[in-house]
Write a protein that holds these residues in place. Structure first.
Motif, PDB file in Angstrom:
ATOM      1  N   HIS A 189      36.098  28.150  38.354  1.00 24.28           N
ATOM      2  CA  HIS A 189      37.251  27.930  37.470  1.00 24.28           C
ATOM      3  C   HIS A 189      38.327  28.959  37.805  1.00 24.28           C
ATOM      4  CE1 HIS A 189      33.671  26.662  35.125  1.00 24.28           C
ATOM      5  NE2 HIS A 189      34.409  25.583  34.983  1.00 24.28           N
ATOM      6  N   ILE A 190      39.560  28.526  37.806  1.00 19.65           N
ATOM      7  CA  ILE A 190      40.669  29.460  37.935  1.00 19.65           C
ATOM      8  C   ILE A 190      41.765  28.971  36.999  1.00 19.65           C
ATOM      9  CG2 ILE A 190      41.604  28.299  39.979  1.00 19.65           C
ATOM     10  CD1 ILE A 190      42.506  31.179  40.905  1.00 19.65           C
ATOM     11  N   GLY A 191      42.207  29.865  36.149  1.00 21.26           N
ATOM     12  CA  GLY A 191      43.216  29.488  35.160  1.00 21.26           C
ATOM     13  C   GLY A 191      44.303  30.527  35.049  1.00 21.26           C
ATOM     14  N   THR A 192      45.522  30.043  34.901  1.00 20.18           N
ATOM     15  CA  THR A 192      46.690  30.906  34.767  1.00 20.18           C
ATOM     16  C   THR A 192      47.405  30.576  33.471  1.00 20.18           C
ATOM     17  OG1 THR A 192      46.942  30.977  37.165  1.00 20.18           O
ATOM     18  CG2 THR A 192      48.865  31.602  35.879  1.00 20.18           C
ATOM     19  N   ASP A 193      47.912  31.588  32.817  1.00 21.56           N
ATOM     20  CA  ASP A 193      48.722  31.399  31.615  1.00 21.56           C
ATOM     21  C   ASP A 193      49.817  30.394  31.951  1.00 21.56           C
ATOM     22  OD1 ASP A 193      50.940  31.692  29.807  1.00 21.56           O
ATOM     23  OD2 ASP A 193      50.178  33.648  29.217  1.00 21.56           O
ATOM     24  N   PRO A 194      49.966  29.325  31.173  1.00 13.99           N
ATOM     25  CA  PRO A 194      50.973  28.300  31.486  1.00 13.99           C
ATOM     26  C   PRO A 194      52.388  28.850  31.665  1.00 13.99           C
ATOM     27  CG  PRO A 194      49.528  27.512  29.756  1.00 13.99           C
ATOM     28  CD  PRO A 194      49.175  28.967  29.995  1.00 13.99           C
ATOM     29  N   LEU A 195      52.716  29.935  30.996  1.00 13.83           N
ATOM     30  CA  LEU A 195      54.059  30.516  31.136  1.00 13.83           C
ATOM     31  C   LEU A 195      54.208  31.341  32.412  1.00 13.83           C
ATOM     32  CD1 LEU A 195      54.632  31.658  27.450  1.00 13.83           C
ATOM     33  CD2 LEU A 195      55.493  29.587  28.583  1.00 13.83           C
ATOM     34  N   GLU A 196      53.092  31.577  33.114  1.00 17.14           N
ATOM     35  CA  GLU A 196      53.104  32.431  34.305  1.00 17.14           C
ATOM     36  C   GLU A 196      52.753  31.675  35.579  1.00 17.14           C
ATOM     37  OE1 GLU A 196      54.298  35.353  34.145  1.00 17.14           O
ATOM     38  OE2 GLU A 196      54.252  35.667  31.983  1.00 17.14           O
ATOM     39  N   ARG A 197      52.675  30.360  35.506  1.00 16.22           N
ATOM     40  CA  ARG A 197      52.311  29.564  36.677  1.00 16.22           C
ATOM     41  C   ARG A 197      53.420  29.563  37.712  1.00 16.22           C
ATOM     42  NH1 ARG A 197      49.300  24.817  33.321  1.00 16.22           N
ATOM     43  NH2 ARG A 197      47.448  26.062  32.907  1.00 16.22           N
ATOM     44  N   ARG A 198      52.996  29.306  38.952  1.00 11.88           N
ATOM     45  CA  ARG A 198      53.910  29.200  40.099  1.00 11.88           C
ATOM     46  C   ARG A 198      54.615  30.520  40.429  1.00 11.88           C
ATOM     47  NH1 ARG A 198      53.368  24.768  42.281  1.00 11.88           N
ATOM     48  NH2 ARG A 198      53.369  22.690  41.436  1.00 11.88           N
ATOM     49  N   LYS A 199      53.963  31.626  40.099  1.00  9.47           N
ATOM     50  CA  LYS A 199      54.510  32.944  40.424  1.00  9.47           C
ATOM     51  C   LYS A 199      53.650  33.680  41.449  1.00  9.47           C
ATOM     52  CE  LYS A 199      56.801  33.470  35.964  1.00  9.47           C
ATOM     53  NZ  LYS A 199      56.901  34.288  34.739  1.00  9.47           N
ATOM     54  N   GLY A 200      52.591  33.028  41.929  1.00 10.87           N
ATOM     55  CA  GLY A 200      51.740  33.619  42.960  1.00 10.87           C
ATOM     56  C   GLY A 200      50.584  34.451  42.457  1.00 10.87           C
ATOM     57  N   PHE A 201      50.380  34.506  41.131  1.00  8.21           N
ATOM     58  CA  PHE A 201      49.307  35.353  40.597  1.00  8.21           C
ATOM     59  C   PHE A 201      47.916  34.844  40.986  1.00  8.21           C
ATOM     60  CE2 PHE A 201      52.604  36.171  37.171  1.00  8.21           C
ATOM     61  CZ  PHE A 201      53.011  37.359  37.722  1.00  8.21           C
ATOM     62  N   ALA A 202      47.687  33.545  40.911  1.00 12.97           N
ATOM     63  CA  ALA A 202      46.367  33.000  41.254  1.00 12.97           C
ATOM     64  C   ALA A 202      46.085  33.200  42.741  1.00 12.97           C
ATOM     65  CB  ALA A 202      46.292  31.524  40.875  1.00 12.97           C
ATOM     66  N   ARG A 203      47.060  32.981  43.578  1.00 12.42           N
ATOM     67  CA  ARG A 203      46.905  33.185  45.019  1.00 12.42           C
ATOM     68  C   ARG A 203      46.594  34.655  45.307  1.00 12.42           C
ATOM     69  NH1 ARG A 203      51.972  31.546  47.362  1.00 12.42           N
ATOM     70  NH2 ARG A 203      51.498  29.832  46.005  1.00 12.42           N
ATOM     71  N   ALA A 204      47.317  35.554  44.662  1.00 12.89           N
ATOM     72  CA  ALA A 204      47.084  36.990  44.846  1.00 12.89           C
ATOM     73  C   ALA A 204      45.683  37.371  44.363  1.00 12.89           C
ATOM     74  CB  ALA A 204      48.147  37.805  44.107  1.00 12.89           C
ATOM     75  N   LEU A 205      45.256  36.783  43.253  1.00 14.45           N
ATOM     76  CA  LEU A 205      43.927  37.075  42.715  1.00 14.45           C
ATOM     77  C   LEU A 205      42.846  36.641  43.696  1.00 14.45           C
ATOM     78  CD1 LEU A 205      42.014  38.011  40.497  1.00 14.45           C
ATOM     79  CD2 LEU A 205      42.386  35.822  39.338  1.00 14.45           C
ATOM     80  N   LEU A 206      42.933  35.430  44.233  1.00 16.39           N
ATOM     81  CA  LEU A 206      41.929  34.971  45.194  1.00 16.39           C
ATOM     82  C   LEU A 206      41.893  35.868  46.429  1.00 16.39           C
ATOM     83  CD1 LEU A 206      42.275  31.090  45.064  1.00 16.39           C
ATOM     84  CD2 LEU A 206      40.497  32.523  44.033  1.00 16.39           C
ATOM     85  N   SER A 207      43.048  36.252  46.922  1.00 13.97           N
ATOM     86  CA  SER A 207      43.115  37.127  48.088  1.00 13.97           C
ATOM     87  C   SER A 207      42.483  38.484  47.790  1.00 13.97           C
ATOM     88  CB  SER A 207      44.573  37.297  48.515  1.00 13.97           C
ATOM     89  OG  SER A 207      44.666  38.160  49.610  1.00 13.97           O
ATOM     90  N   ALA A 208      42.790  39.051  46.643  1.00 15.57           N
ATOM     91  CA  ALA A 208      42.242  40.360  46.270  1.00 15.57           C
ATOM     92  C   ALA A 208      40.728  40.298  46.070  1.00 15.57           C
ATOM     93  CB  ALA A 208      42.929  40.873  45.001  1.00 15.57           C
ATOM     94  N   VAL A 209      40.240  39.226  45.472  1.00 14.11           N
ATOM     95  CA  VAL A 209      38.798  39.070  45.265  1.00 14.11           C
ATOM     96  C   VAL A 209      38.091  38.934  46.605  1.00 14.11           C
ATOM     97  CG1 VAL A 209      37.049  37.464  44.404  1.00 14.11           C
ATOM     98  CG2 VAL A 209      38.926  38.153  42.922  1.00 14.11           C
ATOM     99  N   ALA A 210      38.632  38.107  47.514  1.00 16.11           N
ATOM    100  CA  ALA A 210      38.014  37.932  48.834  1.00 16.11           C
ATOM    101  C   ALA A 210      37.922  39.269  49.557  1.00 16.11           C
ATOM    102  CB  ALA A 210      38.809  36.922  49.659  1.00 16.11           C
ATOM    103  N   SER A 211      38.963  40.073  49.434  1.00 14.75           N
ATOM    104  CA  SER A 211      38.969  41.386  50.076  1.00 14.75           C
ATOM    105  C   SER A 211      37.985  42.342  49.398  1.00 14.75           C
ATOM    106  CB  SER A 211      40.381  41.956  50.034  1.00 14.75           C
ATOM    107  OG  SER A 211      40.409  43.232  50.612  1.00 14.75           O
ATOM    108  N   ALA A 212      38.018  42.413  48.083  1.00 14.36           N
ATOM    109  CA  ALA A 212      37.151  43.345  47.346  1.00 14.36           C
ATOM    110  C   ALA A 212      35.672  43.044  47.546  1.00 14.36           C
ATOM    111  CB  ALA A 212      37.500  43.317  45.857  1.00 14.36           C
ATOM    112  N   LEU A 213      35.321  41.764  47.624  1.00 18.54           N
ATOM    113  CA  LEU A 213      33.920  41.371  47.797  1.00 18.54           C
ATOM    114  C   LEU A 213      33.536  41.236  49.272  1.00 18.54           C
ATOM    115  CD1 LEU A 213      33.531  38.691  44.968  1.00 18.54           C
ATOM    116  CD2 LEU A 213      32.856  41.100  44.922  1.00 18.54           C
ATOM    117  N   ASP A 214      34.493  41.468  50.172  1.00 19.46           N
ATOM    118  CA  ASP A 214      34.289  41.334  51.608  1.00 19.46           C
ATOM    119  C   ASP A 214      33.693  39.967  51.941  1.00 19.46           C
ATOM    120  OD1 ASP A 214      34.422  42.159  54.262  1.00 19.46           O
ATOM    121  OD2 ASP A 214      32.405  43.038  54.218  1.00 19.46           O
ATOM    122  N   LEU A 215      34.319  38.920  51.397  1.00 18.91           N
ATOM    123  CA  LEU A 215      33.816  37.564  51.570  1.00 18.91           C
ATOM    124  C   LEU A 215      34.108  37.037  52.969  1.00 18.91           C
ATOM    125  CD1 LEU A 215      34.933  35.919  48.190  1.00 18.91           C
ATOM    126  CD2 LEU A 215      32.657  36.799  48.798  1.00 18.91           C
TER     127      LEU A 215
END
Length: 136
Positions: free
Chosen positions: A68-94
């Motif tokens: 599941h991935i969810g973004t506050d409706p008022l904050e969508r399309r600002k790149g937060f979800a994309r940044a989160l996935l990138s940061a998680v992949a890096s932090a977990l060394d996926l």
């Protein structure tokens, strides 16, 4: 900024519910699984002291599945979800990050660097398999 969250707070649950099938019993089961399944983890993206995005994953070694991935409706399309996935992949060394989604989110995954292919429909809804692999 990304951070791991150990327990689903009501704020996090509200964000994840945006990505869940709208059935109260199913939502309750999913949220309970985040509390009890050690293979499930979730991470937050905060900006300005507010949580604006959350992702729930099933993690096994260096591979993870976005459940599941969810973004506050008022904050969508600002790149937060994309940044989160990138940061998680890096932090977990996926090495691999995968997701199954509907047509509404397939474009998001494509823009986020995932290979997206259509799979068998579920009921009358088109489904897509999405996969990101680490470079190298």
């Amino acid at each position: 900024m990304m951070r791991r969250c150990m327990f689903p707070t009501p704020e996090v649950e509200a964000l994840l519910v945006h990505a869940m099938f709208p059935d109260a019993a199913r939502i309750a089961r999913n949220l309970e699984a985040y509390r009890t399944d050690p293979g499930r983890q979730f991470f937050l993206w905060e900006t300005g002291g507010r949580v604006v995005c959350a992702v729930g994953l099933r993690v096994q070694a260096r591979q993870a599945e976005v459940l599941h991935i969810g973004t506050d409706p008022l904050e969508r399309r600002k790149g937060f979800a994309r940044a989160l996935l990138s940061a998680v992949a890096s932090a977990l060394d996926l090495t691999t990050l995968s997701a199954e989604t509907d047509g509404d989110a397939a474009g998001f995954y494509r823009r986020s660097g995932f290979y997206v292919r259509e799979t068998a429909p579920r009921g009358d809804q088109r489904r897509f398999a999405c996969e990101w692999r680490a470079a190298g």
